[in-house]
Every structure is written in C-alpha cells, then in structure tokens.
Design a protein around this motif. Sequence first.
Motif, PDB file in Angstrom:
ATOM      1  N   ARG A 117       0.841  -1.212   0.000  1.00 22.21           N
ATOM      2  CA  ARG A 117       0.000   0.000   0.000  1.00 22.21           C
ATOM      3  C   ARG A 117       0.872   1.257   0.000  1.00 22.21           C
ATOM      4  O   ARG A 117       0.572   2.238  -0.689  1.00 22.21           O
ATOM      5  CB  ARG A 117      -0.936  -0.019   1.203  1.00 22.21           C
ATOM      6  N   ALA A 118       1.938   1.237   0.776  1.00 24.52           N
ATOM      7  CA  ALA A 118       2.825   2.410   0.842  1.00 24.52           C
ATOM      8  C   ALA A 118       3.528   2.625  -0.490  1.00 24.52           C
ATOM      9  O   ALA A 118       3.621   3.763  -0.981  1.00 24.52           O
ATOM     10  CB  ALA A 118       3.853   2.230   1.961  1.00 24.52           C
ATOM     11  N   TRP A 119       4.024   1.553  -1.111  1.00 22.73           N
ATOM     12  CA  TRP A 119       4.701   1.692  -2.397  1.00 22.73           C
ATOM     13  C   TRP A 119       3.734   2.188  -3.463  1.00 22.73           C
ATOM     14  O   TRP A 119       4.073   3.062  -4.259  1.00 22.73           O
ATOM     15  CB  TRP A 119       5.314   0.351  -2.816  1.00 22.73           C
ATOM     16  N   HIS A 120       2.537   1.628  -3.473  1.00 23.33           N
ATOM     17  CA  HIS A 120       1.525   2.042  -4.456  1.00 23.33           C
ATOM     18  C   HIS A 120       1.172   3.513  -4.274  1.00 23.33           C
ATOM     19  O   HIS A 120       1.070   4.269  -5.246  1.00 23.33           O
ATOM     20  CB  HIS A 120       0.283   1.160  -4.314  1.00 23.33           C
ATOM     21  N   ALA A 121       1.010   3.926  -3.024  1.00 20.00           N
ATOM     22  CA  ALA A 121       0.675   5.333  -2.742  1.00 20.00           C
ATOM     23  C   ALA A 121       1.798   6.267  -3.175  1.00 20.00           C
ATOM     24  O   ALA A 121       1.537   7.434  -3.534  1.00 20.00           O
ATOM     25  CB  ALA A 121       0.390   5.508  -1.256  1.00 20.00           C
ATOM     26  N   ALA A 122       3.026   5.770  -3.178  1.00 16.37           N
ATOM     27  CA  ALA A 122       4.182   6.585  -3.580  1.00 16.37           C
ATOM     28  C   ALA A 122       4.377   6.605  -5.096  1.00 16.37           C
ATOM     29  O   ALA A 122       5.328   7.222  -5.584  1.00 16.37           O
ATOM     30  CB  ALA A 122       5.440   6.068  -2.902  1.00 16.37           C
ATOM     31  N   GLY A 123       3.497   5.917  -5.823  1.00 18.85           N
ATOM     32  CA  GLY A 123       3.578   5.919  -7.275  1.00 18.85           C
ATOM     33  C   GLY A 123       4.390   4.793  -7.875  1.00 18.85           C
ATOM     34  O   GLY A 123       4.664   4.790  -9.081  1.00 18.85           O
TER      35      GLY A 123
END
Length: 241
Positions: A117-123
Amino acid sequence: MSQVFDIDSVVLDIEGTTSATGFVVDVLYPYSRSRFGALLAERGGDPEVVRAVAQVRELIAEPDADDARVEKALNAWLDEDRKATPLKTLQGLIWSEGFARGDLVSHFYDDVLPALRAWHAAGVRLHVYSSGSVAAQRAWFRSSPEGDLLPLVEGLYDTENAGPKQEADSYRTIATALGLAATPERVLFLSDRPGELDAARAAGWHTVGVRRPGEPYYEQGVGDHAQAGAFDEITIMRSTA
C-alpha cells in the motif's frame, strides 16, 4: 539492514515471498486435486480447459488420452511440484471458483500489505510474476483477508505469457511489457528462489532475495543477492529525474 532502491516498478513472486508456501501446498493443492475430475467433466468444452488438456496430452505424448489419464498426469505433476503450464492453468480455474465461492481466502505475510500500500501510494507500479496462472493470481489478490487488493497491482505474469521463471528472456519480456526494456534497472524483483533472482539480474533488474524462516529456500540462501527477511526492510526512493 534496510535495502534502498531507486526504481519505478516492483515485480513480486508469491510463494515464499508475499505468502507462505505451506498455505499453497497444504490448502490450495489438495483443493485442486479434489476437483480436477469435476472440472474436466463439467467444463471440458471451455476454451481454456480444451487448450490445457491439449497441452497435457502433448507433454505426456498421448494425443488420445482420456479425462482419467489427464487427471492422473495432473496429480502426478502435483506430487512432483512440477511447474507445468497446463497444471497451473487448471489449478487457476479451480482456485478462482473456490475464491469466488468463499471456500478459499488467500494468505499474505503481515509485513506485505502495508508495504504494498505504501509503495503504491508513492507511485511505484506493482506487478506479479508467479508460476501460478494469471487466473490464480487474480483470484489470490482479489480474495485476501483484507479484501480486494487487485487495485494495487498493475500487471500479472505467469509462465505462459512471460516464460519460465529461471530464464532471463522471461524478465526481458516483462520489462518490455512494462515499457522499461531500455531501462531494466528501474525494475526490482522480489523472490525467495536463487535461480529466479539470477535470471532477473541477468536481464538487468535489481533483485532482493526474501528469506523467511520455515520457507523451503530459507536454508539455501539467496547467493550474492541483496536479502531481506521482510518487506519492511526494503525502502524504495523514486527519483523524479
């Protein structure tokens, strides 16, 4: 020690990396074994089943093999943990039905979903490359303990649409699909299997060997690849250049 990478895309293995191999072997394999016969009988005319059965017959060199012989071959490959494409295709169809019915819920290690989720949110673009079929991957991510995770994942790759996981050309095929054929160093591959990590690195990718106690490849190690015991030991810093 945290591993830091400047990349655009992460490609994930499933068994032993995001999820416990034991769950696949102890839950999913018996589930598929108990339903091969019914699948062949009830959906024998479906294009995917027809294609997979033809592939089984070709692999066993028995062009006239009946359903019982095909099922026997599938069970033998399951016993061997053989990564045969038609086996994975038919398992995927069975598991998709099981997940859709609520018979099955997929497994993820506790550190995985917060990181994704964190990686996805960071693009960061997230993709999957597993020996399990694309259908099985889709069902796996759609039926997690925390609901549908498919929105996190952009691309799904298996041995049919990408190629064998221990061949560098398979990783080049995926890089091309990601639009990163010219810059493969912008891709990070996470897996527990040394042979897969070697092939990805040969294609120019960054690699991290994920080593989780109790997994089949834990004692073997990951050679000279960077390694992590959990996803929270991996830091991704995307440059804007």
